[in-house]
Design a protein around this motif. Sequence first.
Motif, mmCIF file in Angstrom:
data_model
loop_
_atom_site.group_PDB
_atom_site.id
_atom_site.type_symbol
_atom_site.label_atom_id
_atom_site.label_comp_id
_atom_site.label_asym_id
_atom_site.label_seq_id
_atom_site.Cartn_x
_atom_site.Cartn_y
_atom_site.Cartn_z
ATOM 1 N N MET A 270 69.584 43.649 91.374
ATOM 2 C CA MET A 270 70.949 43.244 91.062
ATOM 3 C C MET A 270 71.485 42.381 92.188
ATOM 4 N N GLU A 271 72.101 41.268 91.821
ATOM 5 C CA GLU A 271 72.717 40.375 92.787
ATOM 6 C C GLU A 271 74.156 40.133 92.373
ATOM 7 N N VAL A 272 74.885 39.406 93.191
ATOM 8 C CA VAL A 272 76.293 39.140 92.900
ATOM 9 C C VAL A 272 76.443 38.437 91.555
ATOM 10 N N GLY A 273 75.503 37.524 91.249
ATOM 11 C CA GLY A 273 75.594 36.751 90.019
ATOM 12 C C GLY A 273 75.073 37.456 88.793
ATOM 13 N N GLY A 274 74.367 38.580 88.944
ATOM 14 C CA GLY A 274 73.809 39.281 87.799
ATOM 15 C C GLY A 274 72.455 39.877 88.126
ATOM 16 N N CYS A 275 71.712 40.184 87.089
ATOM 17 C CA CYS A 275 70.414 40.840 87.236
ATOM 18 C C CYS A 275 69.301 39.798 87.216
ATOM 19 N N VAL A 276 68.333 39.950 88.131
ATOM 20 C CA VAL A 276 67.243 38.987 88.264
ATOM 21 C C VAL A 276 65.905 39.720 88.185
ATOM 22 N N MET A 277 64.974 39.147 87.439
ATOM 23 C CA MET A 277 63.626 39.683 87.383
ATOM 24 C C MET A 277 62.846 39.220 88.615
ATOM 25 N N LYS A 278 62.199 40.153 89.284
ATOM 26 C CA LYS A 278 61.421 39.796 90.460
ATOM 27 C C LYS A 278 60.244 38.901 90.071
ATOM 28 N N GLU A 279 59.768 38.128 91.039
ATOM 29 C CA GLU A 279 58.747 37.125 90.749
ATOM 30 C C GLU A 279 57.473 37.731 90.185
ATOM 31 N N SER A 280 57.019 38.852 90.726
ATOM 32 C CA SER A 280 55.785 39.478 90.241
ATOM 33 C C SER A 280 55.938 39.908 88.785
ATOM 34 N N ALA A 281 57.103 40.454 88.417
ATOM 35 C CA ALA A 281 57.356 40.867 87.036
ATOM 36 C C ALA A 281 57.479 39.654 86.124
ATOM 37 N N ARG A 282 58.113 38.598 86.642
ATOM 38 C CA ARG A 282 58.250 37.374 85.846
ATOM 39 C C ARG A 282 56.884 36.790 85.514
ATOM 40 N N LYS A 283 55.962 36.846 86.467
ATOM 41 C CA LYS A 283 54.611 36.338 86.220
ATOM 42 C C LYS A 283 53.927 37.151 85.134
ATOM 43 N N ARG A 284 54.098 38.479 85.158
ATOM 44 C CA ARG A 284 53.506 39.323 84.115
ATOM 45 C C ARG A 284 54.115 39.020 82.756
ATOM 46 N N PHE A 285 55.422 38.805 82.744
ATOM 47 C CA PHE A 285 56.116 38.508 81.484
ATOM 48 C C PHE A 285 55.638 37.175 80.914
ATOM 49 N N LEU A 286 55.530 36.158 81.772
ATOM 50 C CA LEU A 286 55.080 34.840 81.321
ATOM 51 C C LEU A 286 53.639 34.896 80.832
ATOM 52 N N GLN A 287 52.802 35.648 81.522
ATOM 53 C CA GLN A 287 51.412 35.780 81.089
ATOM 54 C C GLN A 287 51.329 36.447 79.725
ATOM 55 N N LEU A 293 51.504 33.714 72.366
ATOM 56 C CA LEU A 293 51.442 32.414 71.688
ATOM 57 C C LEU A 293 50.022 32.088 71.235
ATOM 58 N N LYS A 294 49.036 32.530 72.009
ATOM 59 C CA LYS A 294 47.634 32.225 71.696
ATOM 60 C C LYS A 294 47.034 33.205 70.692
ATOM 61 N N GLU A 295 47.679 34.354 70.516
ATOM 62 C CA GLU A 295 47.171 35.357 69.583
ATOM 63 C C GLU A 295 47.128 34.779 68.168
ATOM 64 N N THR A 296 46.114 35.140 67.421
ATOM 65 C CA THR A 296 45.939 34.580 66.078
ATOM 66 C C THR A 296 46.123 35.640 64.999
ATOM 67 N N ILE A 297 46.536 35.163 63.833
ATOM 68 C CA ILE A 297 46.636 36.017 62.651
ATOM 69 C C ILE A 297 45.985 35.283 61.481
ATOM 70 N N LYS A 298 45.586 36.018 60.461
ATOM 71 C CA LYS A 298 44.999 35.411 59.265
ATOM 72 C C LYS A 298 46.138 34.917 58.378
ATOM 73 N N HIS A 299 46.225 33.590 58.244
ATOM 74 C CA HIS A 299 47.308 32.991 57.477
ATOM 75 C C HIS A 299 47.038 33.151 55.982
ATOM 76 N N ARG A 300 48.024 33.654 55.261
ATOM 77 C CA ARG A 300 47.828 33.947 53.835
ATOM 78 C C ARG A 300 47.565 32.702 53.000
ATOM 79 N N SER A 301 48.316 31.638 53.265
ATOM 80 C CA SER A 301 48.175 30.425 52.453
ATOM 81 C C SER A 301 46.973 29.594 52.866
#
Length: 336
Positions: A270-287, A293-301
């Motif tokens: 928590m900072e004066v401006g609000g809540c911030v995700m730490k860099e290590s957690a942000r990297k996990r979230f982005l990964q 996005l890369k995960e695939t599904i069987k498209h019906r059409s």
Amino acid sequence: MKQTKYLMNPGRLSRQDNTLKFTPVDEAGNEGQPRFLPIEQVSDLYIFGSLDANSALYNFLGKEGIAVHFFDYYEHYTGSFMPREYLLAGKMQVEQTKHYVSAKKRIIIARAFVEGAATNILRVLKYYDNRKDNCLSESIATVEQLLASVHTASDVPTLMGIEGNIRQTYYGCFDAILGETFCLDGRSKRPPQNELNAMISLGNMLCYAACLSMIYHTQLNPTISFLHEPGARRYSLALDMAEIFKPILIDRLIFRMVNKRQLQPSDFRMEVGGCVMKESARKRFLQAFDESLKETIKHRSLGRSVSYKHLIKLECYKLQKHLLGIDTYKPFKAWW
């Protein structure tokens, strides 16, 4: 194969022959070991740290068709460098404008966006309702009732009101889905006031940027939208498109990471401006987001497997066909 690249650290990005060279720079101005990114492997760039670059670099990125999305210290999306629209077509631009100007044509598309978003929200709620001893049944009934009223909305402001009520009901379920680890305590933005709001804000902006990148690779104009009102300095069609995919791409990701304890309260500060995700957690979230996005599904059409990233592009193609009068636009609805 081209991939999205995420630059987390401050540094200098430059062109070296036909390769991107990123040199990290610390607070004292000391340079670290350079990293080289072959241009043929980069689809777009997400910048989370302070970036030093010059016009020669952006000319190079523009020629290669690489978009750059910028996020500030609080993970807010602040803007994009978009290459010249190499696929824009006059006929599509005219038809897209006609459908925005005509209230009758616009409301049809706007309803479809809200219908897709609400249906995918219901899919998420029903999944967790089965896992939470039916504690979400009342909220599900409310969303279903609101969804039924989408087709009778006569104008966009009314439709936006319905969409807002659906979102409010949906966000009211987050605490029950996540248990006691995190509490939403109402949706707060710019800046987010707690950990869960920080996750939602970052995820929504990532989804918006992903939609914008996919729109760029079609003939659609990203500034002409149908649900959200077009405005200065924003790509509002990406906001429309993101409504459909946020429940599937972002909210499911947040629930999964929290329930698997991949994100903990200690990953935020928590900072004066609000809540911030730490860099290590942000990297996990982005990964995790990139993997989604890369995960695939069987498209019906199509009868073949497609990635979630490609699903967004397919959604753009469906909208193009609607604007050209080839086929009626039907929003993407998750079936799993």
